[in-house]
Scaffold this motif. Structure first.
Motif, short mmCIF file in Angstrom:
data_model
loop_
_atom_site.label_atom_id
_atom_site.label_comp_id
_atom_site.label_asym_id
_atom_site.label_seq_id
_atom_site.Cartn_x
_atom_site.Cartn_y
_atom_site.Cartn_z
N PRO A 60 0.82 -1.22 0.00
CA PRO A 60 0.00 0.00 0.00
C PRO A 60 0.85 1.27 0.00
O PRO A 60 0.51 2.26 -0.66
N GLU A 61 1.98 1.24 0.72
CA GLU A 61 2.80 2.45 0.83
C GLU A 61 3.55 2.75 -0.47
O GLU A 61 4.02 3.87 -0.65
N SER A 117 1.50 4.12 -5.04
CA SER A 117 1.47 5.40 -5.77
C SER A 117 2.78 5.62 -6.53
O SER A 117 2.79 6.04 -7.69
N ALA A 167 -9.36 0.89 0.41
CA ALA A 167 -8.32 1.61 1.14
C ALA A 167 -7.20 2.04 0.19
O ALA A 167 -6.68 3.16 0.26
N ILE A 168 -6.85 1.14 -0.73
CA ILE A 168 -5.78 1.47 -1.69
C ILE A 168 -6.25 2.58 -2.63
O ILE A 168 -5.50 3.50 -2.96
N MET A 181 -8.34 4.96 -1.94
CA MET A 181 -8.32 6.24 -1.23
C MET A 181 -6.90 6.82 -1.20
O MET A 181 -6.69 8.01 -1.36
N ARG A 182 -5.94 5.92 -0.98
CA ARG A 182 -4.54 6.38 -0.92
C ARG A 182 -4.11 6.93 -2.27
O ARG A 182 -3.50 8.00 -2.37
N LEU A 183 -4.46 6.20 -3.34
CA LEU A 183 -4.10 6.65 -4.69
C LEU A 183 -4.77 7.97 -5.04
O LEU A 183 -4.17 8.84 -5.68
N GLU A 184 -6.02 8.10 -4.63
CA GLU A 184 -6.78 9.30 -4.97
C GLU A 184 -6.09 10.55 -4.43
O GLU A 184 -6.08 11.59 -5.08
N ARG A 185 -5.52 10.43 -3.26
CA ARG A 185 -4.83 11.59 -2.67
C ARG A 185 -3.67 12.03 -3.55
O ARG A 185 -3.26 13.18 -3.53
N ASP A 186 -3.12 11.09 -4.31
CA ASP A 186 -1.98 11.41 -5.19
C ASP A 186 -2.42 11.64 -6.63
O ASP A 186 -1.57 11.65 -7.54
#
Lengths: 145, 365
Positions: B20-21, B24, B112-113, B115-120
């Motif tokens: 996950p980290e 992106s 969850a993944i 959401m993390r990608l969306e931030r980037d």
């Protein structure tokens, strides 16, 4: 104790919409959908708005035996177990007007508090590395182990 | 977006499995690298869809044919049209890295993944069995479908090519690629929602065989304005029927050589095979119908609660698409709240089913 507690949606991943007074709630992370009986809809609206279940229980139970305290308590516990709500530390509630309106709806309920869970799709979200394509889902699903 | 020079050769952008980290970083690196190899892709397919021009760089083959044959070109260019540039890449194209694997020790939690990608400003989906990735940079409009080899794509990919990219793009513009069928007449139509096997596809084919039009089966592009007007536009032209349905609907007379069965054991054909005018350009949707196979000779339509209609529409419409789940839930809630909702009890006679839908449409006009 649980009846006097106040609650909030468990996280931003719990989303809810009302359809003519009937709620559909989804847990976006695990892909479970939830809907409720008529009295369940009222209690859901109350507790997800910050009211305690106790604030609804001015209902005359002799007129509506479906709404026994034990039934309401069991329903709220199921909401907690399903991960839809969490107890709030603060004690500020919703407006009194909302409680009055919901109490009236609850008085007229024809069904005891109940929750339906639709989780056929839940496995799709936990598509771990061991999965397969399954008709009719047509999408990766977890293969039974 | 800055591009790498075309002569850079990268064996793999990351040696370690993706977590996950790192997803992106991986997505950005792959998109940047493959974009820099643009001149090494031998073929470019261009297609104009509603509000979207796409250039797809790839090699000739099944996916190139699918893009040319299975997508429905928009008849008119919308005033506000954006552009996507997609690369269908694999290590057989010089310089393209093999796809990285997901770290098996960590669950792949798409929401969850996402959401993390969306931030980037990124989107990604991953199919584990083949280490097959769809990656899109929303800011630059550049995407990569990265696979192990020219045929290493999931079996559903050819039927609805580019689907994740289209889903991400349209979700960002307030529209929605939805898992629904449609039938209509003179530009007015109904939407069919429900899980696989509910009778959506059979109903659409029955309607097309008996004079109705369709903006698509399986996936259509939905739009809903603030005034409650819902429209459906075609994106994919493919229809599917299993052998039993093919016989029951009398398709063998119309299409005597349907070709091979697809990965689902279904024949694939096109709306234009059944309707000379091809897909409807746009249907103004008047109702949401939830089909249920009745096993009765006659069909009938009766109201259903919006809650039940939403439960028929939302799960497959949202979860057959990677990411954008909350906006999808809100969008489909708006659709359900805007439309009258009914159950269509689907009878056994295709012509009678079509007549029932046509008569219903008359009442909704």
């Amino acid at each position: 104790m649980i009846l006097s507690s106040r609650f909030a949606l468990a996280s931003d991943n719990i989303v809810s919409e009302s359809f003519d007074g009937e709620f559909v709630v989804v847990d976006l992370t695990f892909g479970k959908y939830f809907s409720f009986s008529d009295s369940g809809n009222v209690i859901w609206q109350a507790v997800s708005s910050g009211l305690s279940a106790a604030e609804l229980l001015g209902v005359d139970q002799s007129k509506n035996p479906l709404l026994a305290v034990s039934e309401v308590e069991a329903f709220v516990l199921r909401l907690l177990e399903a991960g839809l709500i969490v107890e709030r530390a603060d004690t500020e509630g919703a407006a009194d007007g909302l409680a009055d309106s919901l109490r009236e709806q609850l008085q007229n309920a024809a069904e005891k508090p109940d929750i339906q869970v639709f989780d056929d799709l839940a496995d799709l979200f936990l598509a771990d590395p061991i999965h397969d394509v399954e008709e009719p889902a047509g999408w990766p699903v977890v293969r039974p182990t | 977006m800055a591009s790498r020079p075309a002569d850079v050769t990268v064996s793999s952008p990351t040696e370690a499995p993706i977590r996950p980290e790192t997803v992106s970083h991986y997505a950005t690196d792959v998109i940047e690298t493959v974009h820099g190899l643009r001149d090494r892709f031998p073929l470019t397919c261009r297609i104009q869809l509603p509000g979207l021009d796409i250039a797809v760089h790839l090699q000739d083959g099944v996916l190139a044919r699918a893009i040319n044959e299975n997508l429905v070109a928009a008849r008119a260019r919308e005033s506000r049209t954006t552009h996507l540039e997609i690369f269908i890449a694999h290590p057989g194209i010089e310089g393209v890295m093999p796809p990285a694997a997901w770290n098996d020790e960590l669950p792949y939690l798409p929401h969850a993944i996402g959401m993390r990608l969306e931030r980037d400003g990124l989107r990604a989906s991953y199919f584990h069995d083949l280490d097959h990735w769809h990656l899109l940079n929303m800011r630059s409009g550049i995407g990569v479908e990265l696979m192990r080899g020219p045929k290493a794509y999931p079996p559903w990919e050819a039927g609805a090519p580019l689907r994740p990219f289209l889903h991400w793009h349209y979700a960002a513009t307030g529209r929605r690629l939805a898992h629904c069928g449609t039938l209509g007449h003179h530009g007015t139509g109904v939407l069919f929602a429900g899980a696989g096997g509910a009778g959506k596809s059979g109903t659409v084919v029955a309607g097309l065989l008996n004079g109705l039009e369709s903006a698509g089966d399986d996936y259509v592009l939905l739009d809903a304005d603030d005034g409650g007007t819902v429209t459906a536009s075609p994106i994919f032209s493919v229809l599917k029927q299993d052998q039993a349905g093919y016989g029951r609907l009398g398709l063998a007379d119309r299409l005597p050589s349907p070709g091979a069965l697809n990965w689902q054991g279904k024949y694939e054909f096109h709306i234009s095979d059944l309707c000379a005018a091809g897909p409807a350009e746009k249907l103004r949707i008047k109702a949401l119908l939830v089909p249920k196979i009745s096993h009765e000779k006659r069909s009938w339509i009766e109201p259903v609660s919006r809650r039940a209609a939403m439960l028929a529409l939302a799960p497959s419409a949202i979860h057959q698409m990677p990411g954008e789940r909350e906006s999808g839930f809100r969008f489909f809630s708006r659709i359900t709240q805007a439309l009258p909702c009914h159950v269509l009890h689907v009878g056994t006679e295709p012509r009678e089913v079509a007549d029932t839908v046509a008569a219903f449409l008359e009442t909704q006009a």
